[in-house]
Scaffold this motif. Sequence first.
Motif, PDB file in Angstrom:
ATOM      1  N   GLU A  74       4.851  14.691  -1.299  1.00  0.00           N
ATOM      2  CA  GLU A  74       3.690  14.325  -2.104  1.00  0.00           C
ATOM      3  C   GLU A  74       2.468  14.041  -1.242  1.00  0.00           C
ATOM      4  O   GLU A  74       1.351  14.486  -1.550  1.00  0.00           O
ATOM      5  N   VAL A  75       2.656  13.313  -0.145  1.00  0.00           N
ATOM      6  CA  VAL A  75       1.509  12.938   0.684  1.00  0.00           C
ATOM      7  C   VAL A  75       0.974  14.131   1.462  1.00  0.00           C
ATOM      8  O   VAL A  75      -0.240  14.301   1.611  1.00  0.00           O
ATOM      9  N   TRP A  76       1.866  14.991   1.975  1.00  0.00           N
ATOM     10  CA  TRP A  76       1.379  16.203   2.642  1.00  0.00           C
ATOM     11  C   TRP A  76       0.597  17.065   1.649  1.00  0.00           C
ATOM     12  O   TRP A  76      -0.436  17.655   1.997  1.00  0.00           O
ATOM     13  N   GLY A  77       1.077  17.152   0.407  1.00  0.00           N
ATOM     14  CA  GLY A  77       0.344  17.883  -0.614  1.00  0.00           C
ATOM     15  C   GLY A  77      -0.994  17.238  -0.936  1.00  0.00           C
ATOM     16  O   GLY A  77      -1.992  17.929  -1.177  1.00  0.00           O
ATOM     17  N   LEU A  78      -1.028  15.912  -0.911  1.00  0.00           N
ATOM     18  CA  LEU A  78      -2.273  15.187  -1.163  1.00  0.00           C
ATOM     19  C   LEU A  78      -3.299  15.483  -0.076  1.00  0.00           C
ATOM     20  O   LEU A  78      -4.480  15.740  -0.361  1.00  0.00           O
ATOM     21  N   LEU A  79      -2.858  15.478   1.189  1.00  0.00           N
ATOM     22  CA  LEU A  79      -3.770  15.772   2.294  1.00  0.00           C
ATOM     23  C   LEU A  79      -4.232  17.226   2.256  1.00  0.00           C
ATOM     24  O   LEU A  79      -5.399  17.529   2.558  1.00  0.00           O
ATOM     25  N   LEU A  80      -3.330  18.148   1.890  1.00  0.00           N
ATOM     26  CA  LEU A  80      -3.701  19.546   1.794  1.00  0.00           C
ATOM     27  C   LEU A  80      -4.739  19.760   0.692  1.00  0.00           C
ATOM     28  O   LEU A  80      -5.744  20.458   0.888  1.00  0.00           O
ATOM     29  N   ALA A  81      -4.502  19.154  -0.480  1.00  0.00           N
ATOM     30  CA  ALA A  81      -5.461  19.290  -1.585  1.00  0.00           C
ATOM     31  C   ALA A  81      -6.803  18.658  -1.217  1.00  0.00           C
ATOM     32  O   ALA A  81      -7.873  19.204  -1.544  1.00  0.00           O
ATOM     33  N   TYR A  82      -6.776  17.520  -0.534  1.00  0.00           N
ATOM     34  CA  TYR A  82      -8.018  16.874  -0.091  1.00  0.00           C
ATOM     35  C   TYR A  82      -8.808  17.806   0.811  1.00  0.00           C
ATOM     36  O   TYR A  82     -10.032  17.960   0.665  1.00  0.00           O
ATOM     37  N   ASN A  83      -8.121  18.476   1.740  1.00  0.00           N
ATOM     38  CA  ASN A  83      -8.814  19.375   2.654  1.00  0.00           C
ATOM     39  C   ASN A  83      -9.392  20.589   1.930  1.00  0.00           C
ATOM     40  O   ASN A  83     -10.459  21.089   2.288  1.00  0.00           O
ATOM     41  N   VAL A  84      -8.667  21.093   0.935  1.00  0.00           N
ATOM     42  CA  VAL A  84      -9.187  22.224   0.156  1.00  0.00           C
ATOM     43  C   VAL A  84     -10.506  21.826  -0.517  1.00  0.00           C
ATOM     44  O   VAL A  84     -11.481  22.575  -0.498  1.00  0.00           O
ATOM     45  N   ILE A  85     -10.519  20.627  -1.100  1.00  0.00           N
ATOM     46  CA  ILE A  85     -11.741  20.148  -1.761  1.00  0.00           C
ATOM     47  C   ILE A  85     -12.871  19.992  -0.749  1.00  0.00           C
ATOM     48  O   ILE A  85     -14.003  20.430  -0.970  1.00  0.00           O
ATOM     49  N   ARG A  86     -12.563  19.376   0.375  1.00  0.00           N
ATOM     50  CA  ARG A  86     -13.581  19.142   1.391  1.00  0.00           C
ATOM     51  C   ARG A  86     -14.121  20.456   1.959  1.00  0.00           C
ATOM     52  O   ARG A  86     -15.323  20.611   2.181  1.00  0.00           O
ATOM     53  N   ARG A  87     -13.229  21.409   2.180  1.00  0.00           N
ATOM     54  CA  ARG A  87     -13.695  22.676   2.736  1.00  0.00           C
ATOM     55  C   ARG A  87     -14.545  23.431   1.716  1.00  0.00           C
ATOM     56  O   ARG A  87     -15.567  24.025   2.060  1.00  0.00           O
ATOM     57  N   GLU A  88     -14.117  23.423   0.455  1.00  0.00           N
ATOM     58  CA  GLU A  88     -14.897  24.108  -0.573  1.00  0.00           C
ATOM     59  C   GLU A  88     -16.280  23.468  -0.711  1.00  0.00           C
ATOM     60  O   GLU A  88     -17.286  24.161  -0.858  1.00  0.00           O
ATOM     61  N   ALA A  89     -16.340  22.140  -0.630  1.00  0.00           N
ATOM     62  CA  ALA A  89     -17.623  21.445  -0.685  1.00  0.00           C
ATOM     63  C   ALA A  89     -18.480  21.796   0.528  1.00  0.00           C
ATOM     64  O   ALA A  89     -19.696  21.979   0.413  1.00  0.00           O
ATOM     65  N   SER A  90     -17.850  21.910   1.703  1.00  0.00           N
ATOM     66  CA  SER A  90     -18.591  22.260   2.915  1.00  0.00           C
ATOM     67  C   SER A  90     -19.131  23.681   2.830  1.00  0.00           C
ATOM     68  O   SER A  90     -20.260  23.957   3.253  1.00  0.00           O
ATOM     69  N   GLN A  91     -18.318  24.602   2.287  1.00  0.00           N
ATOM     70  CA  GLN A  91     -18.783  25.976   2.126  1.00  0.00           C
ATOM     71  C   GLN A  91     -19.970  26.035   1.156  1.00  0.00           C
ATOM     72  O   GLN A  91     -20.925  26.781   1.367  1.00  0.00           O
ATOM     73  N   ALA A  92     -19.888  25.246   0.083  1.00  0.00           N
ATOM     74  CA  ALA A  92     -20.995  25.208  -0.874  1.00  0.00           C
ATOM     75  C   ALA A  92     -22.252  24.626  -0.225  1.00  0.00           C
ATOM     76  O   ALA A  92     -23.364  25.119  -0.437  1.00  0.00           O
ATOM     77  N   ALA A  93     -22.078  23.550   0.562  1.00  0.00           N
ATOM     78  CA  ALA A  93     -23.223  22.939   1.242  1.00  0.00           C
ATOM     79  C   ALA A  93     -23.865  23.930   2.205  1.00  0.00           C
ATOM     80  O   ALA A  93     -25.096  24.008   2.299  1.00  0.00           O
ATOM     81  N   GLU A  94     -23.043  24.704   2.906  1.00  0.00           N
ATOM     82  CA  GLU A  94     -23.567  25.695   3.844  1.00  0.00           C
ATOM     83  C   GLU A  94     -24.387  26.754   3.103  1.00  0.00           C
ATOM     84  O   GLU A  94     -25.427  27.194   3.582  1.00  0.00           O
ATOM     85  N   ALA A  95     -23.913  27.147   1.921  1.00  0.00           N
ATOM     86  CA  ALA A  95     -24.638  28.149   1.136  1.00  0.00           C
ATOM     87  C   ALA A  95     -26.009  27.633   0.717  1.00  0.00           C
ATOM     88  O   ALA A  95     -26.948  28.414   0.561  1.00  0.00           O
ATOM     89  N   PHE A  96     -26.129  26.317   0.528  1.00  0.00           N
ATOM     90  CA  PHE A  96     -27.401  25.718   0.124  1.00  0.00           C
ATOM     91  C   PHE A  96     -28.167  25.146   1.318  1.00  0.00           C
ATOM     92  O   PHE A  96     -29.150  24.435   1.143  1.00  0.00           O
ATOM     93  N   GLU A  97     -27.674  25.441   2.537  1.00  0.00           N
ATOM     94  CA  GLU A  97     -28.301  24.949   3.771  1.00  0.00           C
ATOM     95  C   GLU A  97     -28.429  23.440   3.757  1.00  0.00           C
ATOM     96  O   GLU A  97     -29.460  22.870   4.109  1.00  0.00           O
ATOM     97  N   ARG A  98     -27.368  22.788   3.334  1.00  0.00           N
ATOM     98  CA  ARG A  98     -27.310  21.338   3.320  1.00  0.00           C
ATOM     99  C   ARG A  98     -26.143  20.867   4.171  1.00  0.00           C
ATOM    100  O   ARG A  98     -25.250  21.637   4.535  1.00  0.00           O
TER     101      ARG A  98
END
Length: 445
Positions: free
Chosen positions: A344-368
């Motif tokens: 459960e915890v490894w899955g929690l960390l994996l899901a957290y990273n997916v969210i963070r990476r997707e947010a980072s990719q979106a921020a990069e697209a908006f030059e933020r």
Amino acid sequence: MPFQQSLLDLNDLFNFADFSTFTHNIPIEWVETALQLSSQATIWRRRLPADQVLWLVLGMAMFRDEPVHEVARRLNICAQGLASNDLLARSGITEARKRLGSEPVEWLFRQTAHTWGHERYTDDDWQGLQVFAVDGALLRTPDTPELRDHFGSGNTSTKRQTPFPMMRLVALMNVRSHVVVDAQLSPYRRSEMRLADSFLAQIPDHSITLFDKGFWSAHLMLSVSQQGTERHWLTLARKNAVSEEIEQYSPTDRLVRMKVSAHARKLNPNLPETWEVREVTYTEKGKQKVVFTSLPVSAYSETSIAKLYQERWEIELGFRDIKSSMQKNAVTLRSKKVELIYQEVWGLLLAYNVIRREASQAAEAFERSPSSIRFKPVCDYIAVQLVVMAAANPISGTGRRLKELRSGIGSLFLEAKTKTRPSRPRRVKISKTRYPVDYNAAPLK
């Protein structure tokens, strides 16, 4: 447009449950390799096969306030179609998770974390150095004899054990993108410093790592600075540290020499008898603070160092996002078996990273900057996508859907004037009591 209205508009555009966000970020080859590590692989296709169970574990992290069988139903996790009660028994979900085990989820987390954690984004560096942080957190598990025996717990002032067994989590985080680069899980009694020592090799060259004062150790700090190229560290000085001044750069900046303890040299005979560190003193909110660092005075000013150390709190915010936004402030984890707790915890960390990476990719697209995106709305937004984008138009490929996803995330930036987060003092949570509590009882008069 209000965030809630955006979700309603998306519901009108798409149908239900697709893992396009996860499958875009996680190559299928990685998933196949991870599943080969399953301790109980079978040659026939089960109603709930291992690849579907892996997505279920990720879904559990995204929908903490729903029962596991409901997560399976909503996300259409079943080989034969809709995972309704007629097709998939609740006990079958638990057995399927046991067959999968924790090792495949852990491997997949590490594979993705080591790749994503070193990615660079807008405003990612500090004077040419990537910024990382190391800290630990505790996660409560349900109170069962099996879990208490394995994980253990601390002792209270009355020498009684704490109400719940506790798992120790130590993580290395990219401070700017908030992606967890590496992590270690263990029972409560394990030392945080020993756990952190196992992933120091993941710190890249040309970086600065911020440590909590609880990680103060000559072995740990020298391991960071003496390996690789331009790997520096910064930590809050321990009180009553005995040192000898070698050179004074300014009244609040000097080079000092300290002895390495005999105990540390016994554990690591390669340590020198003494070592030199830079000591910087600064004032914050009327209080004087002292930090130790390996940063040379010739290239980094004491003012910039004092300002940089404030970013160590970013890893605390990452832990808060996991516990509050993803776990919905739940008192304990949901699993009741040792292996399933780790899964459960490894899955929690994996899901957290997916969210963070997707947010980072979106921020990069908006030059933020990735840190300018609010985590909780993005977490909720992506969770909705797992349900809303299930049977999207076949001509709408992953690339187009991902572009639409990031376009929506682009509206979730922090405003410039609110980017500085307000101070929230820590509070002691309500803990379990050994006595029954009647919340409907009449007050005493």
